[in-house]
Design an enzyme around this catalytic site. Structure first.
Site, PDB file in Angstrom:
ATOM      1  N   ASP A  13       0.811  -1.229   0.000  1.00 40.06           N
ATOM      2  CA  ASP A  13       0.000   0.000   0.000  1.00 40.06           C
ATOM      3  C   ASP A  13       0.841   1.274   0.000  1.00 40.06           C
ATOM      4  OD1 ASP A  13      -2.219  -1.644   0.109  1.00 40.06           O
ATOM      5  OD2 ASP A  13      -2.335  -1.569   2.300  1.00 40.06           O
ATOM      6  N   GLY A  15       1.599   3.017  -2.546  1.00 42.56           N
ATOM      7  CA  GLY A  15       1.132   3.961  -3.570  1.00 42.56           C
ATOM      8  C   GLY A  15       1.615   3.548  -4.959  1.00 42.56           C
ATOM      9  N   LYS A  16       1.832   2.236  -5.125  1.00 44.57           N
ATOM     10  CA  LYS A  16       2.362   1.717  -6.396  1.00 44.57           C
ATOM     11  C   LYS A  16       1.443   2.065  -7.568  1.00 44.57           C
ATOM     12  CE  LYS A  16       2.314  -2.329  -4.416  1.00 44.57           C
ATOM     13  NZ  LYS A  16       2.064  -1.964  -3.005  1.00 44.57           N
ATOM     14  N   ALA A  39      -4.155  -7.623  -3.708  1.00 42.35           N
ATOM     15  CA  ALA A  39      -3.674  -6.261  -3.952  1.00 42.35           C
ATOM     16  C   ALA A  39      -4.835  -5.308  -4.171  1.00 42.35           C
ATOM     17  CB  ALA A  39      -2.769  -6.254  -5.187  1.00 42.35           C
ATOM     18  N   GLY A  40      -4.615  -4.049  -3.818  1.00 43.68           N
ATOM     19  CA  GLY A  40      -5.572  -2.987  -4.139  1.00 43.68           C
ATOM     20  C   GLY A  40      -4.753  -1.779  -4.515  1.00 43.68           C
ATOM     21  N   HIS A  41      -4.713  -1.450  -5.792  1.00 46.26           N
ATOM     22  CA  HIS A  41      -3.877  -0.349  -6.280  1.00 46.26           C
ATOM     23  C   HIS A  41      -4.786   0.805  -6.703  1.00 46.26           C
ATOM     24  CE1 HIS A  41      -0.299  -3.254  -7.251  1.00 46.26           C
ATOM     25  NE2 HIS A  41      -0.691  -3.299  -5.996  1.00 46.26           N
ATOM     26  N   GLN A 223       1.954  -5.945  -3.289  1.00 47.20           N
ATOM     27  CA  GLN A 223       2.421  -6.078  -1.900  1.00 47.20           C
ATOM     28  C   GLN A 223       3.733  -5.291  -1.711  1.00 47.20           C
ATOM     29  OE1 GLN A 223       1.318  -9.396  -3.472  1.00 47.20           O
ATOM     30  NE2 GLN A 223      -0.594  -8.456  -2.917  1.00 47.20           N
ATOM     31  N   THR A 300      -9.736  -4.586   1.603  1.00 46.26           N
ATOM     32  CA  THR A 300     -10.577  -5.139   2.682  1.00 46.26           C
ATOM     33  C   THR A 300     -11.224  -4.053   3.546  1.00 46.26           C
ATOM     34  OG1 THR A 300      -8.650  -5.217   4.126  1.00 46.26           O
ATOM     35  CG2 THR A 300      -9.141  -7.223   2.878  1.00 46.26           C
ATOM     36  N   ARG A 304      -5.416   0.411   8.680  1.00 46.89           N
ATOM     37  CA  ARG A 304      -3.995   0.043   8.606  1.00 46.89           C
ATOM     38  C   ARG A 304      -3.300   0.487   9.885  1.00 46.89           C
ATOM     39  NH1 ARG A 304      -3.659   2.720   2.733  1.00 46.89           N
ATOM     40  NH2 ARG A 304      -4.552   1.037   1.498  1.00 46.89           N
ATOM     41  N   LYS A 330       3.121  10.138   0.019  1.00 43.04           N
ATOM     42  CA  LYS A 330       2.317  10.654   1.135  1.00 43.04           C
ATOM     43  C   LYS A 330       3.055  11.664   2.007  1.00 43.04           C
ATOM     44  CE  LYS A 330      -1.436   7.777   1.610  1.00 43.04           C
ATOM     45  NZ  LYS A 330      -2.324   6.891   2.285  1.00 43.04           N
ATOM     46  N   ASP A 332       2.572  14.713   2.044  1.00 41.37           N
ATOM     47  CA  ASP A 332       1.568  15.673   2.522  1.00 41.37           C
ATOM     48  C   ASP A 332       0.966  15.252   3.863  1.00 41.37           C
ATOM     49  OD1 ASP A 332       0.596  13.587   0.688  1.00 41.37           O
ATOM     50  OD2 ASP A 332      -1.397  14.308   1.275  1.00 41.37           O
ATOM     51  N   SER A 411       5.593  12.326  -3.686  1.00 48.45           N
ATOM     52  CA  SER A 411       4.167  12.433  -3.960  1.00 48.45           C
ATOM     53  C   SER A 411       3.538  13.254  -2.839  1.00 48.45           C
ATOM     54  CB  SER A 411       3.578  11.019  -4.014  1.00 48.45           C
ATOM     55  OG  SER A 411       2.183  11.079  -4.162  1.00 48.45           O
ATOM     56  N   GLY A 413       0.003  13.983  -2.726  1.00 51.22           N
ATOM     57  CA  GLY A 413      -1.443  13.814  -2.729  1.00 51.22           C
ATOM     58  C   GLY A 413      -1.803  12.630  -3.593  1.00 51.22           C
TER      59      GLY A 413
HETATM   60  P1  GDP Z   1      -0.747   0.454  -3.534  1.00 51.49           P
HETATM   61  O1  GDP Z   1      -1.350  -0.825  -3.086  1.00 51.49           O
HETATM   62  O2  GDP Z   1       0.727   0.512  -3.303  1.00 51.49           O
HETATM   63  O3  GDP Z   1      -1.099   0.826  -4.952  1.00 51.49           O
HETATM   64  O4  GDP Z   1      -1.380   1.601  -2.604  1.00 51.49           O
HETATM   65  P2  GDP Z   1      -2.920   1.725  -2.168  1.00 51.49           P
HETATM   66  O5  GDP Z   1      -3.703   2.234  -3.326  1.00 51.49           O
HETATM   67  O6  GDP Z   1      -3.411   0.491  -1.509  1.00 51.49           O
HETATM   68  O7  GDP Z   1      -2.812   2.790  -1.000  1.00 51.49           O
HETATM   69  C1  GDP Z   1      -2.303   4.050  -1.206  1.00 51.49           C
HETATM   70  C2  GDP Z   1      -3.380   5.056  -0.814  1.00 51.49           C
HETATM   71  O8  GDP Z   1      -2.787   6.328  -0.676  1.00 51.49           O
HETATM   72  C3  GDP Z   1      -4.456   5.239  -1.868  1.00 51.49           C
HETATM   73  O9  GDP Z   1      -5.662   5.582  -1.243  1.00 51.49           O
HETATM   74  C4  GDP Z   1      -3.928   6.403  -2.705  1.00 51.49           C
HETATM   75  O10 GDP Z   1      -4.965   7.111  -3.355  1.00 51.49           O
HETATM   76  C5  GDP Z   1      -3.300   7.242  -1.637  1.00 51.49           C
HETATM   77  N1  GDP Z   1      -2.133   8.035  -2.046  1.00 51.49           N
HETATM   78  C6  GDP Z   1      -1.150   7.714  -2.921  1.00 51.49           C
HETATM   79  N2  GDP Z   1      -0.202   8.671  -2.917  1.00 51.49           N
HETATM   80  C7  GDP Z   1      -0.578   9.598  -2.019  1.00 51.49           C
HETATM   81  C8  GDP Z   1       0.007  10.807  -1.531  1.00 51.49           C
HETATM   82  O11 GDP Z   1       1.091  11.213  -1.925  1.00 51.49           O
HETATM   83  N3  GDP Z   1      -0.686  11.488  -0.571  1.00 51.49           N
HETATM   84  C9  GDP Z   1      -1.885  11.057  -0.098  1.00 51.49           C
HETATM   85  N4  GDP Z   1      -2.483  11.791   0.845  1.00 51.49           N
HETATM   86  N5  GDP Z   1      -2.456   9.922  -0.519  1.00 51.49           N
HETATM   87  C10 GDP Z   1      -1.809   9.199  -1.463  1.00 51.49           C
HETATM   88  P1  IMO Z   2      -0.931  -4.079  -2.293  1.00 51.60           P
HETATM   89  O1  IMO Z   2      -0.492  -4.616  -3.641  1.00 51.60           O
HETATM   90  C1  IMO Z   2      -1.007  -4.562   2.035  1.00 51.60           C
HETATM   91  C2  IMO Z   2      -1.145  -8.666   3.565  1.00 51.60           C
HETATM   92  C3  IMO Z   2      -2.404  -9.108   4.272  1.00 51.60           C
HETATM   93  C4  IMO Z   2      -1.819 -10.118   5.240  1.00 51.60           C
HETATM   94  C5  IMO Z   2      -0.720 -10.785   4.430  1.00 51.60           C
HETATM   95  C6  IMO Z   2      -1.131 -12.082   3.762  1.00 51.60           C
HETATM   96  O2  IMO Z   2      -2.219  -3.347  -2.355  1.00 51.60           O
HETATM   97  O3  IMO Z   2       0.170  -3.321  -1.653  1.00 51.60           O
HETATM   98  P2  IMO Z   2      -2.698 -12.738   1.719  1.00 51.60           P
HETATM   99  O4  IMO Z   2      -4.110 -12.358   1.405  1.00 51.60           O
HETATM  100  O5  IMO Z   2      -1.719 -12.335   0.685  1.00 51.60           O
HETATM  101  O6  IMO Z   2      -2.565 -14.166   2.125  1.00 51.60           O
HETATM  102  O7  IMO Z   2      -2.341 -11.891   3.056  1.00 51.60           O
HETATM  103  O8  IMO Z   2      -0.358  -9.839   3.443  1.00 51.60           O
HETATM  104  N1  IMO Z   2      -1.357  -8.130   2.214  1.00 51.60           N
HETATM  105  C7  IMO Z   2      -1.271  -6.824   1.883  1.00 51.60           C
HETATM  106  N2  IMO Z   2      -1.065  -5.745   2.667  1.00 51.60           N
HETATM  107  N3  IMO Z   2      -1.118  -4.426   0.689  1.00 51.60           N
HETATM  108  C8  IMO Z   2      -1.289  -5.502  -0.098  1.00 51.60           C
HETATM  109  O9  IMO Z   2      -1.260  -5.419  -1.444  1.00 51.60           O
HETATM  110  C9  IMO Z   2      -1.420  -6.777   0.500  1.00 51.60           C
HETATM  111  N4  IMO Z   2      -1.618  -8.023   0.035  1.00 51.60           N
HETATM  112  C10 IMO Z   2      -1.565  -8.840   1.086  1.00 51.60           C
HETATM  113  O10 IMO Z   2      -3.025  -8.040   4.942  1.00 51.60           O
HETATM  114  O11 IMO Z   2      -1.209  -9.457   6.323  1.00 51.60           O
HETATM  115 MG    MG Z   3      -2.877  -1.500  -1.842  1.00 52.64          MG
END
Ligand code: GDP
Ligand code: IMO
Ligand code: MG
Length: 429
Positions: A13, A15-16, A39-41, A223, A300, A304, A330, A332, A411, A413
């Protein structure tokens, strides 16, 4: 032409998704190499906020090909929903989305097995996203799995039934009965039909041909390095190789093809799920980080866990990945913290160390902090690094010196536009 890799250096998470979207205009192909719907990007632009789970984050750019590589695990139900959600944005899926025949399939029974395994662990549970990731990779390495290419075979249904039979036996050992497979199966089979109609390819040939044709490729990790199955905080990890080497096995490219490795980290640190987290803040400061950073899981919705930046952990991740360029996210969110703390070492079994030890269990490892002055300015409108507060520049400078790798992007925002390129680094300019 070389392949660049972009991956998370913490517990996911970072910010990929946002940064892949920002960088995509420079690439012909974006390729996911591991993980799956755990994953949730998140991407934000033009008032759209979009969360991608399995589909690469370059999908909104016309002209880029987006490949779901062989190292990824696919749940057809979630995949179908993701694809359908993209249609309203005019994304031409047939043209821009390619799926490796060697990617493994997540069956409904894998999800049930994930739930049963977690339930059996009680308070020691991993905190899995319950998407069936662990059981699917276990079947892959156990040589039982079903792959995307199998759905094109005449005996697919027999293969499916045989695997489900094995799963039922395992579930009976768990004494787990809390599931109704037949209901989940109908939807799954329908989604498999949908998948069959998409662009299924022999992706290792595709990608190596693209390399020979001088196409530019960005491999997108899911991840983060501290969730890597070998090098993460085992057993509280995911089941795939999240580090740079995973891009080779997860796409079928040679290590010699890799050029830039972009390592992404938050200006602080978060973790979702169970497991050790030395710099975790179980206090009002942690709560403030969670609120300001909207730190709730994109997949989910779970809150965090938040804490300060951990440099020994970051150095470790930089080493195992060969990171050439750092991206700090992040920034900011840290506005308004009078004092910032950065972990520069640990007290470990009574001695001071500056590296990540075998075990980072809370009772063994106590962080040693350096305190730095924070910044009060709102950064979300910042357009140029020269205009950044001096205290932010000091923070970045300190990190670069400690880590020995340049920070090339910060980054400020969630939006695509809230991205500042620090220097004319050839890879990011
Ligand atoms: P990923 O799994 O690495 O793609 O990251 P996620 O999308 O799960 O989580 C990153 C969260 O931070 C998302 O809600 C993004 O919209 C947000 N985000 C990304 N870059 C920034 C930043 O520079 N500042 C802020 N405030 N939010 C950000
Ligand atoms: P992105 O790509 C953050 C964590 C789960 C758990 C552990 C194992 O969005 O960064 P799993 O479902 O893979 O068996 O869970 O890994 N986890 C993540 N945490 N970002 C993710 O993906 C994750 N994918 C799995 O919360 O602790
Ligand atoms: Mg994510």
């Amino acid at each position: 032409m070389a392949v660049d890799v972009l991956l998370g250096l913490q517990w996911g998470d970072e910010g990929k998704g946002k940064i892949v979207d920002v960088l995509t205009r420079k690439y012909d192909i974006i390729a996911r190499f591991q993980g799956g719907p755990n994953a949730g990007h998140t991407l934000e632009f033009e008032n759209i906020k979009h969360v991608l789970h399995t589909i690469p984050s370059g999908i909104f750019h016309k002209g880029s090909k987006n490949l779901v590589g062989n190292g990824v695990v696919i749940d057809p139900i979630i995949f179908k929903k993701e694809v359908e959600a993209l249609k309203k944005y005019g994304v031409d899926i047939q043209e821009s989305l390619l799926i490796s025949r060697k990617a493994h399939l997540i069956l409904p029974s894998h999800r049930v097995l994930d739930a049963a395994s977690e339930a059996s662990k009680g308070k020691n549970k991993i905190g899995s996203t319950l998407k069936g990731i662990g059981p699917t990779y276990m079947d892959k390495t156990g040589r039982n799995g079903l792959r995307v290419g199998d759905i094109e075979l005449n005996d697919f249904k027999q293969r499916y039934d045989a695997l489900v039979e094995k799963h039922k036996q395992i579930l009976s050992h768990y004494e787990y009965t809390d599931y109704k497979l037949s209901e989940m199966e109908a939807e799954w089979m329908e989604a498999v039909d949908f998948l069959r109609g998409l662009n299924l390819i022999d992706s290792e040939h595709f990608i190596n041909k693209a390399i020979k044709e001088n196409k530019k490729i960005l491999a997108e990790g899911a991840q983060g390095s501290l969730l890597d199955v070998d090098f993460g905080s085992y057993p509280f990890v995911t089941s795939s190789t999240t580090m740079c080497a995973g891009s080779c096995t997860g796409l079928g490219i040679a290590p010699t093809r890799i050029k830039e490795v972009f390592g992404i980290f938050k200006a602080y640190c978060t973790r979702v799920g169970s497991g050790p987290f030395p710099t975790e803040l179980n206090d009002a400061t942690g709560e403030k980080l969670r609120e300001k950073g909207h730190e709730f899981g994109a997949t989910t919705g779970r809150p965090r866990r938040c804490g300060w930046l951990d440099l020994p952990a970051l150095k470790y991740a930089i080493d195992i990945n060969g990171v050439t360029s750092l991206i700090m996210m992040k920034s900011d969110v840290l506005s308004g913290f009078e004092t910032l703390k950065v972990c520069v070492g640990y007290e470990y079994k009574g001695t001071k160390i500056d590296h990540l030890p075998y075990s980072i269990d809370d009772e063994l490892v106590k962080p040693i902090y350096k305190e730095m002055k924070g910044w009060t300015e709102d950064l979300t409108q910042l357009e140029n690094y020269d205009d950044a507060p001096q205290t932010l520049k000091d923070y970045v400078e300190f990190l670069q010196q400690e880590l020995g790798v340049p920070v090339t992007i910060i980054s400020v925002g969630p939006n695509r536009n809230q991205t500042i390129h620090i220097e004319n680094h050839p890879a990011t300019a």
